[in-house]
Design an enzyme around this catalytic site. Structure first.
Site, short mmCIF file in Angstrom:
data_model
loop_
_atom_site.label_atom_id
_atom_site.label_comp_id
_atom_site.label_asym_id
_atom_site.label_seq_id
_atom_site.Cartn_x
_atom_site.Cartn_y
_atom_site.Cartn_z
CD GLN A 255 -6.01 -4.54 -6.06
OE1 GLN A 255 -5.99 -4.45 -4.84
NE2 GLN A 255 -5.07 -4.01 -6.81
CB THR B 243 -8.12 -10.45 -9.02
OG1 THR B 243 -7.92 -10.13 -10.39
CG2 THR B 243 -7.91 -11.94 -8.80
N GLY C 208 -0.51 -9.07 -3.02
CA GLY C 208 -1.80 -9.61 -2.66
C GLY C 208 -2.87 -9.15 -3.63
CD GLU D 204 -2.03 3.91 -5.75
OE1 GLU D 204 -1.44 4.63 -4.93
OE2 GLU D 204 -1.59 3.66 -6.88
N GLY E 52 -4.67 0.91 -14.18
CA GLY E 52 -4.48 0.39 -12.84
C GLY E 52 -5.71 0.61 -11.97
CG PHE F 170 -1.69 -1.28 1.39
CD1 PHE F 170 -2.65 -1.69 0.47
CD2 PHE F 170 -1.39 -2.11 2.45
CE1 PHE F 170 -3.30 -2.89 0.63
CE2 PHE F 170 -2.04 -3.33 2.61
CZ PHE F 170 -3.00 -3.72 1.70
#
Length: 733
Positions: A633, A629, A463, A700, A697, A236
């Site tokens: 996330q 996944t 992870g 975040e 991505g 993170f």
């Protein structure tokens, strides 16, 4: 049928649930010793004397500034490869700059002996004045040199005139606290020397960075350092840098002539390895009666340490989010005697979106405009700061789909107007965004005679599912079933890969894996075309399909051959390598992911307890490589956003600068009982510009906008606007 996008289970899932996955602290080289890092108990001053208890058993080394090996000139404080590199505490002097700063390392034959000897170490200090409150620090601010490569301050149009031109103005200040990373796995390093070669088992987000920085600090060649990290138990941001303990473990192992394991205590996560800094953000907005902005201002003050400048880039989100003819942004630093801040999931965007999106909500209420409509009236298809079109933007669809899914049309806009039993009900929303990054990466892909494919790159899996999505990409690129492909990572001897930060691992590494897989496919086609025994002899590459482990001619599908047969006749494995790097796309487009977050809160009218029964998040993130996944996330980001909004805060003793809640009993993070229903949707979005796979991505963006949506919902429920995080019941009483 393409493997990309399929919701396949994690390929590393069984290893994790069975205990076969080995994390950094679970490696045990022969004759390994155990180290405990000792940290300061004052916020400023110097060490007058350190004395070990001679009666402690099993002690092999007490390394302090008095006996630590001297480092090469210029390496005493680290600070390599900014912004990843940190100023380190490597026991090269007696200065103390913050409480919990590393000042010694005790090495013993067992963990118990090391811990006892560390506890009995006697340290005398000479104290000095310290700045331990943000109120004191903010009296003396200064601008950083750059903010993630951009100017600290920006100005376009006539800001003062724009503020005066609007019908309604807002001038409000939003405050976020110091937050501390608390992954399940704390930082851990095992250092083992074999002659002049160093092996590090390190919990990291950047194995190639550890290799480069540690070798440079120690004055040895990069190839003399091997870094291994097959599994990271959460990063993170905090594990994106090389911190003091990594180098200290290597130094201690060299001193004692044995491998050394150094694992941080939970309390040592609070200071020596960064955190999200305290910020104070002044938002100034002005708008016409129809909701169109005439000016927007975002001024940021963030704390940094006494030893290094670190800026939380909060105002970057305001620069690009909404159309505003006049705008002014600034970033300022304020020094405190605390540890240096660092990246924390969505650095800048998480904190900056709280201020911007709460301010937009406040302005919408002042104007009597629905919060979604307010945002749509200031919608832009171009980045206003860069004056570039977005490579793709599905935010309108996110607003619409999210509003429909949430039932936004049933919302009574008046504060305190909605109830469920004895609870006040509030509905709030906010926009989510995060930039799309990509860096150069390399990969190798090999097919073995049994038809199985192995892909490799020196990246990391925090992870997040990197093992799984790269397996899917490799299988798809070569043309084999997913169950015949495997991806390996976590070894610095593998092909180069960037840091797993900035939500760019998939965008960067998958591009390289995809290119290497396609190169391998072409290599197999070439071998078959030149092989007299192959049914594909003489075939042209553009007339060949690859699927399920077969190569077949498009023009004559009966002419086909298994890839494994080609490899066997070739005499062994066939390998291809590729490097993928960004081109000039970022000069032509502004690249971001976008989303919309809708939150419902229930507030007990008497006790002011806040609960969040449901969240709807809708995102446009390009091509989702794995639907399962990827959803996980985004859900994880939302959970963290709820923690940011309602729970997370590091509290310091203002007398000595020590975190008083430096443990998981007192530093509150969300648990299962705190989380209601989270509904995540991803819109179909094609983006041919961000990278060859069109994947943005997602690590975040999930946290961005959530804190603001919660604050906006709390306002709607209670009529009380809270501008300081976290929002706790005492702020509503």
């Amino acid at each position: 049928m393409s493997a990309i996008g399929a919701p396949i289970n994690r390929t590393d899932g069984w290893a994790k649930v069975s205990g076969a996955a080995r994390y950094s602290a679970e490696h045990f080289p022969p004759q390994m010793a155990h180290a405990v890092m000792v940290t300061s108990t004052i916020p400023a001053g110097r060490i007058k004397r350190i004395e070990a208890d001679a009666e402690c058993p099993g002690v092999l080394l007490v390394m302090t500034h008095e006996n630590a090996p001297p480092l090469p000139p210029g390496m005493k404080a680290g600070k390599l490869q900014p912004p990843i590199g940190r100023v380190l505490s490597l026991l090269q002097d007696d200065a103390v700059h913050y409480n919990n700063q590393p000042i010694a390392v005790v090495v013993a034959d067992t963990p118990e002996h090391a811990r006892e000897a560390a506890a009995r170490l006697h340290v005398e200090y000479e104290t000095a004045p310290a700045i331990l409150t943000f109120e004191q620090a903010r009296q003396h601010t200064y601008p950083p040199d750059k903010v993630l490569g951009e100017s600290a301050d920006t100005r376009r149009g006539d800001f003062e005139a724009g503020m005066l031109a609007g019908s309604v103005q807002l001038d409000a200040t939003y405050v976020t606290p110091y937050e501390t990373h608390n992954p399940i796995e704390p930082h851990a390093t095992v250092a083992a020397w074999d002659g002049e070669h160093l092996t590090l088992y390190d919990s990291t987000q950047y194995i190639k960075g550890v290799q480069s920085i540690v070798s440079t600090i120690l004055g040895i060649r990069q190839e003399q350092v091997t870094v291994l990290c097959p599994f990271t138990g959460g990063g993170f941001g905090c594990k994106g840098s090389v911190w003091s303990h990594v180098v200290l473990a290597a130094m201690a192992a060299k001193q004692v002539g044995r491998p050394v394991k150094l694992v941080l205590d939970r309390n040592q996560m609070f200071g020596p390895v960064g955190g999200r800094p305290i910020t104070e953000q002044r938002m100034r907005l002005s708008a016409m009666a129809d909701g169109r902005l005439t000016a927007s201002g975002h001024d940021v003050i963030a704390y940094t340490s006494m030893i290094e400048d670190w800026i939380e880039p909060c105002a970057l989100v305001t620069r690009m989010m909404y159309e505003s003819p006049a705008q002014q942004t600034s970033h300022r630093l304020a020094r405190m005697n605390l540890g240096t801040p660092t990246f924390m999931r969505a650095p800048g965007e998480a904190t900056g979106s709280f201020a911007l999106e709460a301010a937009m909500d406040e302005l919408a209420y002042e104007l009597g405009i629905d919060p979604i409509e307010m945002r749509l009236r200031n919608y832009t298809e171009r980045d206003p700061q860069k004056q570039l079109p977005y490579s793709s933007k599905s935010l309108r669809e996110c607003y619409q789909l999210g509003a429909d899914r949430f039932g936004w049309s049933r919302r009574n806009p008046a504060p305190r107007s909605m109830r469920e039993g004895d609870k006040l009900v509030g509905w709030g929303m906010a926009t989510a965004t995060y930039p799309t990054h990509r860096m150069a990466a390399s990969a190798t892909v090999v097919m073995h005679p049994d038809g199985h494919v192995l892909a490799r790159s020196a990246t990391q899996d925090l992870g997040t599912g990197t093992y799984t999505v790269m397996t899917q990409v490799a299988a798809d690129a070569v043309g084999v079933p997913v169950e015949h492909a495997r991806f390996e990572l976590g070894d610095s001897r593998m092909p180069e890969a960037p840091v797993s930060g900035g939500s760019m691992t998939v965008a960067s590494v998958s591009s390289a894996v995809h290119a290497a897989g396609q190169a391998l496919r072409l290599k197999l086609i070439g071998i078959a075309a030149a092989d007299a025994l192959s049914p594909l002899r003489g075939v042209q590459p553009d007339d060949v399909d690859a699927a399920d482990g077969w190569l077949s001619m498009r023009s004559d599908p009966q002419r086909r051959e298994r890839m494994s047969s080609i490899v066997k006749r070739h005499g062994g494995p066939v390998e291809a390598n590729a490097k993928a790097e960004p081109g000039s796309e970022s000069e032509q487009y502004s690249m971001h992911s976008f989303g919309a977050v809708f939150v419902e809160v229930h507030v007990d009218e008497t006790l002011c307890e806040i609960r969040v029964p449901r969240v709807v998040g809708v995102y446009g993130v390009g091509k989702l490589i794995n639907a399962k996944t990827g959803r996980s996330q985004l859900m994880g980001g939302i959970v963290w956003g709820l923690g940011m909004a309602l729970l997370e805060e590091t509290v310091f003793d203002e007398r000595v600068g020590r975190a008083v809640n430096g443990n998981l009993a007192e530093y509150h993070v969300p648990v299962n009982a705190d989380i209601g229903n989270i509904d995540v949707l991803v819109v179909d979005e094609e983006d041919p510009h961000v990278n060859p796979l069109g994947a943005k991505g997602i690590g975040e963006i999930g946290i961005t906008g959530v804190a603001a949506a919660v604050a906006n919902a709390v306002w709607h429920a209670t009529g009380k606007r809270v501008r300081d995080l976290p929002i706790t019941l005492d702020t509503l009483l």
